[in-house]
Design an enzyme around this catalytic site. Structure first.
Site: not given
Ligand code: PMP
Length: 708
Positions: A32, A138, A297, A425, A526, A555, A671
């Site tokens: 102080t 402080e 990308y 994906y 996945d 993730k 995003r």
């Molecule tokens: N599988 C799925 C369902 C995803 O959403 C992603 C990433 N968006 C991946 C695989 C790929 O993972 P990374 O970007 O860690 O390589």
């Protein structure tokens, strides 16, 4: 719309919170008095600073000006003889408790609970209304003085991100506390603005016959060396004993602290420079980035817009100009606990000290084994072996390779193809790309080298509508026709993520699993995007109560702090591959990285002990409520919500860049891509921030920010 500067560290005029946090190496070390002397010195140098005490204990609110325990009273005395600044009192106290004890106890005694988020809000609210150039904030006691059972003063300092001026008690044994404090401050990524060494009233502390003065000089020497090693070129001020704190005494202290005060103020832009200087910091980073870095990308010559990030905390991203964004993305769906979670940071530091990494061939370690055990406890029953990899895409590659090796080992060598729904994906590596949607994925660019897979209709039956068994017809037909060529069926359970943010019916998964059994092929889930609670279940497979043969996760596995993934297979698959001396042919250099495993284990502990289920439920309600107004806006095709995922699907592709600009202006980070504006916020996002995210989307659509 909510005021975008609310709870942000920017004032409405765009000025970020400026100042320094004055912390002590312990209680009663002279913090102080140093704050008062800095206040005096800075005011005399013409800076309109105010000493702010977020929490004062041992003083009743009515006695702030008079109580001998009141720091505000000391600050007032420190300014004796200094020209007063009209309208800017020497000090402000934000919370006051009568009990002379640690803040958490003093608050509890009055039936209150302090927490960092709210203290930060109170500090920013004060910053918004007071005309100070900067604050001298402080703390109370040392760095780890508790604010509640979970958070301490250092957590508050981390959230504020201000440089720290450390006041250390210079007595025998004091050096240890100072060095520990320096380490803790730097480990939180905070910068040191200076250190004051303050002599204790009894420096010898009962060590008769010892050359105390000599030893204390050595304290300063050791500390100076340590700071040099750490690359901290900061003022280290040895305060001399001041017998009487009258005006002359204060002046003497202020003089001693002059180098520190100068250094502190050197970080404050002068009038006129204010935002331009901050801006130039951001601009120069973006410029350097553009001459050396390539973004995801993106073009390396036709640059996409970029925002430079300075730091993160909780659900916030702080930009280089001080602007704070409410995060709606969890950094591509990974930072489920928000950023800089203290338990994850502790795990990281502890592991870094012990063993950051060691090869996994022929060696093993506790973080990997414990993580594998914990994963097997929470994944669907029947999954028994964990193979660690570095990223989601690699986890998918590993899963595909496992399926191929499994089929080979049982003599089904013709099973070399994979069946997957359209709009899926699975990542950007070659094998993973081959099972991504053939149209919206990257097939056209890489078809020369992509293996040709089999694609079936996407699961067309919505999650929230009655199940139509006809949606399995395509899968049934393809499996009937090509079943014997198929090594495995791979798909994202319940939520197709990057391929369209589509939520489909659990019954589809049950039906598909049955078809796979009939065709004697493997089923790969996945769960890289869906795992760890995002859909409202720990794993999305639980919606259908289906057990895949192989499951990929990544993730959020490390709470978004480090890259790590896992491919987990059934005992059946593992023993199949390994029969007759077989081995699985994959082994990345950084397999089971110990830092990542330790952080992942801490993240699973947070999930196990925390209230993710209740948090995800609240986010789901907030998303439903907050996105409902978008439903009827022009251009909107669909609004859907599942767990902590909210999606506004448009009829036409949106302009990502102009939307992102709009969102940053509104103080949120989202995003969008293609026709999708979506939210995947950290689970810790408060309701008011959910409202900000949703209103930002609604505002963007109403103003047409997605079109321009
Ligand atoms: N599988 C799925 C369902 C995803 O959403 C992603 C990433 N968006 C991946 C695989 C790929 O993972 P990374 O970007 O860690 O390589």
């Amino acid at each position: 719309m909510t005021n975008s500067t609310e709870h942000s560290s920017l004032r409405p005029d765009g000025k970020p919170l400026l100042g320094v946090f004055v912390a002590g190496s312990g209680t009663d070390v002279g913090k102080t008095v140093c704050t008062g002397a800095l206040l005096r010195e800075l005011r005399q140098a013409g800076f309109a600073v105010q000493a702010v005490k977020p929490v004062q204990t041992g003083v009743l609110a009515a006695e702030i000006a008079s109580s001998p325990l009141s720091d505000a009273r000391v600050y007032g005395k420190a300014l004796e003889g200094v020209e007063s600044l009209v309208g800017l009192p020497a000090a402000a106290v934000l919370h006051c408790f009568g009990l002379p004890a640690s803040p958490h106890l003093a608050a509890a005694k009055e039936g209150k609970r302090l927490d960092c988020q709210n203290l930060r809000k109170d500090i920013l609210a004060h910053w918004n209304v007071v005309s100070a150039k900067a604050f001298l904030l402080e703390g109370a006691g040392g760095l780890h003085v508790p604010l509640n059972e979970d958070e301490d003063m250092l957590d508050l300092m981390s959230m504020l991100g201000l440089p720290v001026f450390l006041v250390g008690g210079n007595y025998l044994g004091g050096l240890n506390h100072i060095l520990l404090s320096v380490e803790a401050i730097l480990h939180r990524g905070l910068s040191l603005a200076g250190i004051a060494l303050v002599p204790a009233s009894d420096p010898a502390m009962g060590c008769p016959g010892v050359d105390v003065a000599g030893l204390l000089t050595d304290n300063a020497h050791i500390l100076q060396k340590k700071l040099e090693r750490l690359g901290c070129a900061i003022p280290l001020v040895e305060i001399s004993r001041v017998e009487k704190l009258d005006q002359a005494g204060w002046e003497k202290l202020a003089c001693q602290l002059r180098p520190a005060a100068k250094r502190i103020a050197s970080n404050w832009p002068t009038a006129g420079q204010e935002s331009s200087e901050q801006l130039s910091e951001e601009e120069s980073l973006v410029q350097r980035d553009r001459s050396s870095v390539w973004h995801p990308y993106a073009s390396a010559t036709n640059f996409p817009p970029l925002n430079a990030v300075k730091r993160t905390f909780s659900n916030r991203i702080v930009l280089a100009d001080g602007k704070e964004l409410v995060d709606g993305m969890s950094s591509w769906w990974a930072a489920i606990h928000g950023y800089n979670h203290p338990r994850l940071l502790d795990a990281l530091h502890a592991q870094a000290g012990r063993m950051p990494h060691v090869m996994f061939g022929g060696l093993t370690h506790e973080p990997a084994v414990a993580l594998a055990e914990k994963l097997l406890d929470i994944v669907p029953e029947g999954l028994e072996r964990v193979f660690f990899a570095d990223s989601g895409s690699v986890a998918v590659e590993v899963a595909l390779k496992m399926a191929l090796q499994y089929q080979q080992s049982r003599g089904e060598t013709q099973r070399t193809r994979f069946l997957t729904p359209r709009r899926g994906y699975h990542g950007d590596t070659i094998g993973a790309m081959s099972v991504c949607d053939p149209v919206t994925g990257m097939h056209s660019l890489f078809s020369a080298m992509l293996p040709e897979q089999l694609f079936m209709e996407r699961p067309s039956c919505r999650f929230d509508q009655p199940f139509d068994p006809a949606c399995l017809n395509d899968a049934r037909q393809i499996l009937a026709m090509h079943g014997k060529e198929i090594a495995a069926v791979i798909l994202e359970p319940i939520v197709q993520g990057a391929g369209g943010m589509w939520f489909y019916h659990p019954e589809y998964l049950r039906g598909l699993a049955q078809l796979c059994r009939e065709a004697d092929t493997l089923l790969i889930f996945d769960e890289i995007a869906t795992g760890f609670g995002r859909t409202g279940k720990m794993f999305a497979a639980e919606w259908a109560d289906v057990r895949p043969d192989i499951l990929c996760c990544g993730k959020a596995l490390t709470g978004g702090m480090l890259t790590l993934s896992a491919t987990i297979c059934s005992g059946h698959v593992a023993s199949g591959i390994c029969q007759d001396g077989g081995v699985f042919m994959h082994g990345p250099t950084f397999m089971a990285n110990a830092l990542a495993c330790a952080v992942a284990r801490a993240s699973l502990d947070v999930l196990a002990s925390g209230d993710w289920q209740q948090q995800v439920n609240s986010l789901e309600s907030a998303l439903r409520e907050g996105l409902a107004p978008c439903q009827n806006l022009p251009g909107v095709a669909d609004v859907r919500v599942l767990g902590a995922i909210g999606v506004v699907e448009m009829l036409e592709p949106v302009n990502t860049h102009s939307l992102q600009k709009f969102f940053v202006k509104q103080g949120v980070w989202l995003r969008p891509f293609n026709r999708l504006i979506y939210l995947m916020p950290p689970y810790v996002t408060p309701k008011e921030d959910m409202l900000r995210l949703c209103t930002a989307i609604e505002g963007a659509l109403r103003q047409g920010a997605h079109l321009s």
